[in-house]
Design an enzyme around this catalytic site. Structure first.
Site, short mmCIF file in Angstrom:
data_model
loop_
_atom_site.label_atom_id
_atom_site.label_comp_id
_atom_site.label_asym_id
_atom_site.label_seq_id
_atom_site.Cartn_x
_atom_site.Cartn_y
_atom_site.Cartn_z
N GLN A 72 0.55 -1.24 0.24
CA GLN A 72 -0.28 0.18 -0.32
C GLN A 72 0.92 1.24 0.11
OE1 GLN A 72 -2.08 -1.45 2.69
NE2 GLN A 72 -4.41 -0.33 2.24
N HIS A 81 -1.78 -5.38 -12.60
CA HIS A 81 -0.90 -4.69 -14.12
C HIS A 81 -1.93 -5.92 -15.45
CE1 HIS A 81 2.80 -3.84 -12.34
NE2 HIS A 81 2.07 -2.94 -12.53
N ASP A 89 1.57 0.74 -8.00
CA ASP A 89 3.55 1.03 -9.33
C ASP A 89 4.14 2.23 -8.07
OD1 ASP A 89 2.70 -0.72 -10.67
OD2 ASP A 89 2.66 0.11 -12.12
N ARG A 105 4.17 0.88 12.96
CA ARG A 105 3.37 -0.88 12.63
C ARG A 105 3.48 -0.62 11.08
NH1 ARG A 105 -2.33 -3.87 11.78
NH2 ARG A 105 -1.01 -5.72 10.91
N HIS A 142 1.41 -9.17 4.82
CA HIS A 142 0.24 -8.66 4.46
C HIS A 142 -0.14 -8.62 3.22
CE1 HIS A 142 -2.10 -4.64 6.69
NE2 HIS A 142 -2.80 -4.91 5.45
N ASN A 197 -1.28 -10.72 8.63
CA ASN A 197 -2.39 -9.79 8.49
C ASN A 197 -3.75 -10.32 7.97
OD1 ASN A 197 -3.28 -6.57 9.37
ND2 ASN A 197 -4.05 -6.79 7.19
N GLU A 198 -4.60 -10.16 8.82
CA GLU A 198 -6.53 -10.45 8.87
C GLU A 198 -6.31 -11.62 7.55
OE1 GLU A 198 -7.97 -6.68 6.73
OE2 GLU A 198 -8.10 -6.43 8.07
N ASN A 228 -8.35 -5.94 14.80
CA ASN A 228 -8.49 -4.50 14.20
C ASN A 228 -9.91 -4.09 14.28
OD1 ASN A 228 -5.60 -5.04 13.14
ND2 ASN A 228 -6.47 -5.79 11.27
N TYR A 244 -13.56 -2.07 12.70
CA TYR A 244 -13.40 -0.85 11.70
C TYR A 244 -15.40 -0.67 11.42
CZ TYR A 244 -8.61 -1.17 9.40
OH TYR A 244 -7.47 -0.67 9.35
N GLU A 257 -5.55 -2.48 14.68
CA GLU A 257 -5.88 -0.81 13.30
C GLU A 257 -7.08 -0.79 14.40
OE1 GLU A 257 -6.24 -2.95 9.39
OE2 GLU A 257 -4.34 -3.61 9.52
C1 LIG Z 1 9.17 -0.68 -13.96
O1 LIG Z 1 7.48 -0.02 -13.43
C2 LIG Z 1 7.25 1.17 -14.66
C3 LIG Z 1 5.45 1.28 -14.07
O2 LIG Z 1 5.70 0.87 -13.12
C4 LIG Z 1 7.82 0.79 -15.89
O3 LIG Z 1 7.43 2.54 -16.27
C5 LIG Z 1 9.38 1.11 -15.73
O4 LIG Z 1 10.09 0.50 -17.66
C6 LIG Z 1 9.85 -0.54 -15.49
N1 LIG Z 1 11.34 -0.19 -14.66
C7 LIG Z 1 12.04 -1.70 -15.38
C8 LIG Z 1 13.12 -1.55 -14.93
O5 LIG Z 1 11.22 -3.21 -15.87
#
Ligand SMILES: *[C@@H]1O[C@H](CO)[C@@H](O)[C@H](O)[C@H]1NC(C)=O
Ligand SMILES: *[C@@H]1O[C@H](CO)[C@@H](O)[C@H](O)[C@H]1NC(C)=O
Ligand SMILES: *[C@@H]1O[C@H](CO)[C@@H](O)[C@H](O)[C@H]1NC(C)=O
Ligand SMILES: *[C@@H]1O[C@H](CO)[C@@H](O)[C@H](O)[C@H]1NC(C)=O
Length: 494
Positions: free
Chosen positions: A37, A57, A70, A95, A140, A184-185, A325, A327, A397
């Protein structure tokens, strides 16, 4: 008025108490986060792919706002700012979780990443330098994709793989980390995942998978606890337990009480009874019900896989505290004939013919699953104390999702109201609660809700290159709670 009167919910006797708003000496405050996260840097150096990397992805539409983790808070690069925020708040502990594929790129212990070790060593040492205790979650949710390809939590060998991972983690960090959360959870990993098919891994199999997964998670936890207990505790004298998420199930009316209690055994008991009860094993009422469910569905046996005597003994007693946790809550009633029932644990319970409702007075958070119910925090803790005895509780949490903005009155009041209930449990019910963890230090990638759902004490600007972190009203309020070791008035009160 500088004190308040609180009328205790109808579950307990209807007595009004004057409340003591001071926390016991030694009570600790922290805030939490999780690797996927906040870290970003999903493909740096030799890091392996996690199941969340794969989900975002390959099925970006699984995330409400089409965002992903990412980069998210970029804590992989900005960990010093994270420590600074923890320092600004005056936290006693922070944590955070370890990314299994960052530390062990193949998922197995044959290869330990230098880069991963360095990252976590920096974070741990940096916190300790500021006098902040690192509280580390070993798992997690970001399972290595390599292990998912072999079945993930459905493969009984996951128990050995997790054991190997835990041993590596302890040997690297247990000299400095004294409080651990193993997993976790489990409810999210086992029930939320397979009952919805929307999380990672995106597999929908609500009949068998949640229960088989439960067994494997409990065995994996137990192995990790025993390794710590036998090989590391003698040297380092720390503590390790699960973090169990609890949604209080309240009967809609008295006629549904038996069903509500069975559902409490399903969410709390299924993950707690094997570890915390004197006799170990599954909760008897749940075991009986799930045997009937198995027969009804044509399996000719329970959907809940049995434990052997050895497994019961392996799991029983593998705790040092109860990590909880909390909520939100649900109202429970029997489903009407033919009524369609939503997925457990948020929307209904098909295996129990139970439909969920919300009380019209409950305020909604930003997330679809969120209703504000501080009145059930205390009954939930009391339920655990009554079932499993006088345990040491750590709230691992608690927090609320909102939209953006620094003036987060809703979050301020959420913390105030939950902490008041917690103090009633401590002062009036004599529950031993040793600490409280706010979820979360800063806005982050909130799984399927993406970056739009904000749980942070600090707001994060996800379009700025520095992922600028700014304290909200709730950060100032939480700091004043920590500074005064009590619950002060909010800025919204006279
Ligand atoms: C890592 O991921 C990013 C997208 O989040 C991409 O643009 C980048 O080229 C990637 N780098 C490698 C070394 O694969
Ligand atoms: C309130 O609780 C604190 C912490 O446990 C305790 O030290 C204090 O004596 C209590 N105050 C009253 C008035 O009971
Ligand atoms: C199902 O259970 C019954 C009663 O225990 C048993 O007689 C029967 O052989 C079982 N059927 C299968 C397919 O296992
Ligand atoms: C977030 O950062 C961007 C880029 O630095 C900036 O243009 C924008 O004003 C910031 N947003 C807020 C709400 O501060």
């Amino acid at each position: 008025m500088n004190y308040s009167w609180i009328v205790v919910s109808s579950l307990l006797c209807s007595v009004a108490y004057g409340s003591n708003l001071t926390f016991p000496p030694g009570f600790k405050f922290g805030a939490a986060s999780a690797s996927y996260q906040v870290e970003g840097a999903w493909n740096v150096s030799d890091k392996g792919e996690s199941i969340w990397d794969r989900l975002v992805h390959t099925k970006p539409e699984a995330i409400m706002d089409l965002t992903n983790g990412d980069v998210t808070c970029d804590s992989y690069h900005l960990w010093e700012r994270d420590i600074e925020m923890a320092t600004e708040l005056g936290l006693h502990f922070y944590r955070f979780s370890l990314s299994w594929p960052r530390l062990m790129p193949t998922g197995f212990s044959n290869k330990i990443s230098e880069d991963g070790q360095k990252y976590y060593n920096n974070l741990i040492d940096g916190l300790l330098d500021k006098g902040i205790e690192p509280l580390v979650t070993i798992f997690h949710w970001d399972l290595p994709q390599s292990l998912q390809d072999l079945g993930g939590w459905m493969n009984p060998l996951i128990v050995d793989w997790f054991e190997d991972y835990a041993r590596v983690v302890f040997s690297l960090f247990a000299d400095r980390v004294k409080t651990w959360v193993s997993i976790n959870e489990p409810v999210s990993i086992c029930d939320y995942v397979y009952n919805t098919g929307g999380m990672a891994p995106p597999i929908f199999e609500p009949h068998v998978a949640p229960y088989v997964c439960t067994k494997h998670v409990l065995l994996a936890h137990a192995k990790a606890w025993r390794i710590y207990d036998e090989e590391f505790r003698p040297m380092y004298n720390g503590e390790i337990s699960l973090a169990i998420p609890l949604i209080w199930h309240e009967a809609l009316s008295a006629e549904h009480e038996e069903l509500a209690e069975l559902l409490r055994e399903n969410i709390a008991g299924r993950y707690s009874h094997p570890v915390y009860s004197k006799e170990g094993g599954w909760p008897p009422s749940l075991e009986k019900h799930l045997e009937e469910v198995g027969k009804r569905k044509g399996f000719n046996k329970s959907v809940l896989p049995p434990f052997t005597k050895e497994e019961i003994d392996l799991i029983r007693g593998t705790y040092d505290y109860y990590g909880m946790n909390f909520y939100t809550s649900r109202l429970v009633r029997k489903a009407r004939p033919g009524e369609s029932i939503g997925a457990w644990p948020m929307n209904g319970a098909p295996d129990f013919d139970a439909a969920f409702e919300k009380d019209p007075s409950w305020v909604a958070g930003y997330s679809s699953w969120f209703y504000v119910t501080p009145e059930y925090f205390r009954p939930q803790i009391m339920w655990l104390k009554e079932k499993y005895g006088d345990l040491k509780f750590l709230i691992t949490e608690n927090g609320i999702s909102t939209g953006p903005g620094l003036d987060d009155r809703m979050r301020v009041e959420y913390y105030r109201d939950h902490l008041k209930e917690l103090l009633l449990a401590i002062h009036e019910d004599g529950v031993n609660v040793v600490g409280f963890t706010a979820w979360t230090l800063m806005d982050n990638f909130e799984w399927n809700d993406g970056l739009g759902s904000k749980f942070g004490l600090y707001e994060v600007n996800f379009t700025s290159p520095q992922r600028t972190r700014t304290p909200r009203a709730s950060a100032h309020y939480y700091k004043s709670i920590i500074d005064t070791h009590s619950i002060p008035k909010t800025i919204y009160e006279n």
